[in-house]
Write an enzyme that holds these catalytic residues in place. Structure first.
Site, PDB file in Angstrom:
ATOM      1  N   CYS A 151       0.863  -1.173   0.000  1.00  0.00           N
ATOM      2  CA  CYS A 151       0.000   0.000   0.000  1.00  0.00           C
ATOM      3  C   CYS A 151       0.904   1.229   0.000  1.00  0.00           C
ATOM      4  O   CYS A 151       1.734   1.395   0.905  1.00  0.00           O
ATOM      5  CB  CYS A 151      -0.853  -0.034   1.265  1.00  0.00           C
ATOM      6  SG  CYS A 151      -1.773   1.485   1.526  1.00  0.00           S
ATOM      7  N   CYS A 198      -0.717   3.693  -6.647  1.00  0.00           N
ATOM      8  CA  CYS A 198      -1.649   3.151  -5.655  1.00  0.00           C
ATOM      9  C   CYS A 198      -1.889   1.734  -6.146  1.00  0.00           C
ATOM     10  O   CYS A 198      -2.142   1.523  -7.344  1.00  0.00           O
ATOM     11  CB  CYS A 198      -2.948   3.939  -5.638  1.00  0.00           C
ATOM     12  SG  CYS A 198      -4.260   3.097  -4.715  1.00  0.00           S
TER      13      CYS A 198
HETATM   14  N1  DGL Z   1      -3.965   0.685  -2.256  1.00  0.00           N
HETATM   15  C1  DGL Z   1      -3.506   1.654  -1.347  1.00  0.00           C
HETATM   16  C2  DGL Z   1      -2.384   2.495  -1.889  1.00  0.00           C
HETATM   17  O1  DGL Z   1      -1.583   1.951  -2.605  1.00  0.00           O
HETATM   18  C3  DGL Z   1      -4.564   2.383  -0.516  1.00  0.00           C
HETATM   19  C4  DGL Z   1      -5.708   2.972  -1.254  1.00  0.00           C
HETATM   20  C5  DGL Z   1      -6.780   3.555  -0.347  1.00  0.00           C
HETATM   21  O2  DGL Z   1      -7.352   2.789   0.465  1.00  0.00           O
HETATM   22  O3  DGL Z   1      -7.039   4.750  -0.429  1.00  0.00           O
HETATM   23  O4  DGL Z   1      -2.225   3.648  -1.582  1.00  0.00           O
END
Ligand code: DGL
Length: 271
Positions: free
Chosen positions: A83, A194
């Site tokens: 993440c 993301c």
């Molecule tokens: N998938 C995550 C990232 O790479 C988090 C996305 C979220 O929940 O806003 O930032």
């Protein structure tokens, strides 16, 4: 980057654990599993607290600490921060608090991104929290001060993926709006910064050539494998993988299908 070393009382059979706010981290998990099929795995999707990109630093620290402790109880040998948002906001503050390897996505991939041949103008699309932290531009500047980095947030994209609305006209418009702004910067490449965004590739490529978009998870997976290898922590026989969520297991199973088909519903845990 330098990953921290850990005490050597950890068995190689212990699992590699992943976490994200939802299905996004599976884009990393799937690549790590392909490169290291003999490993045991855990995955936690914090679906109750999704989207992370709209949370405060205090909230993100609390979520990450609880998840790290959950994995500590499950004897993880390594935790993959699959993440970008938690890597940007919490890694520096929490990295020394637990006895397992910790792999943060942003810090792991920026040396590669900074040194790509023929890329002078790099677009970064990420969550509001990642963009406001400027984690990408700061990390890239450590390796290449001349690269021009343009950071742009895409507030709705994570929900589009989690709510499986990828093909709806309104979602396509929301993707187009962000790409229109990004195109003004004339990027050589655009990082999908993301882990949820690779799910949107069928829409993204309607507006720009597919090869413009970079999913950094493959570089990340290679770095994880290399570090576990040099640390002597590789396993030699797969025994189990287990998925957990904090809410909505059926939704997680449905939304994840594009990257990883789960055999059963993930287990709900309340941290
Ligand atoms: N998938 C995550 C990232 O790479 C988090 C996305 C979220 O929940 O806003 O930032």
């Amino acid at each position: 980057m330098e990953y921290k070393t850990i005490l050597n009382n950890i068995s190689n059979k212990n699992p590699i654990a992943f976490f994200d706010s939802g299905v996004g981290g599976l884009t990393v998990f799937e690549k790590v599993k392909k490169l290291m099929p003999d490993e045991n795995f855990l995955y936690f999707g914090d679906t109750k607290n999704m989207p992370y990109g709209e949370k405060t630093e205090e909230q993100l620290l609390e979520f990450a600490d609880k998840i790290f402790k959950f994995f500590e109880n499950k004897n993880a040998k390594a935790v993959v921060m699959a993440c970008n948002t938690t890597s940007a906001i919490t890694y520096e503050k929490l990295k020394n608090n637990y006895n397992f390897k910790i792999y943060p996505i942003i810090q792991s991939v920026c040396s590669t991104l900074a040194q790509m041949q023929g890329v002078n103008r790099l677009g970064i699309i990420a969550t509001p929290a990642t963009i406001n932290s400027h984690a990408y531009s700061k990390e890239i500047a450590k390796y290449n001060k001349d690269m021009k980095v343009f950071e742009l947030s895409a507030p709705n994209w994570v929900r589009i993926v989690e709510e499986h609305r990828i093909t709806q006209p309104q979602s396509i418009m929301q993707v187009e709006e962000i790409l229109d702004i990004m195109q003004g910067f004339k990027p050589d490449k655009i990082v999908l910064a993301c882990t949820h965004y690779p799910y949107l590739i069928s829409v993204l490529k309607k507006f720009m050539p597919e090869e413009t978009f970079l999913d950094p998870s493959l570089y990340f997976a290679r770095n994880i494998k290399q570090d576990l290898t040099t640390s002597g922590l590789l396993n030699d026989k797969f025994e189990y993988e287990k998925f957990y969520v904090s809410s909505n297991p059926q939704n997680f199973k449905t939304a994840s299908e594009m990257f990883y088909k789960l055999n059963e519903l993930p287990e709900i845990v309340n941290l």
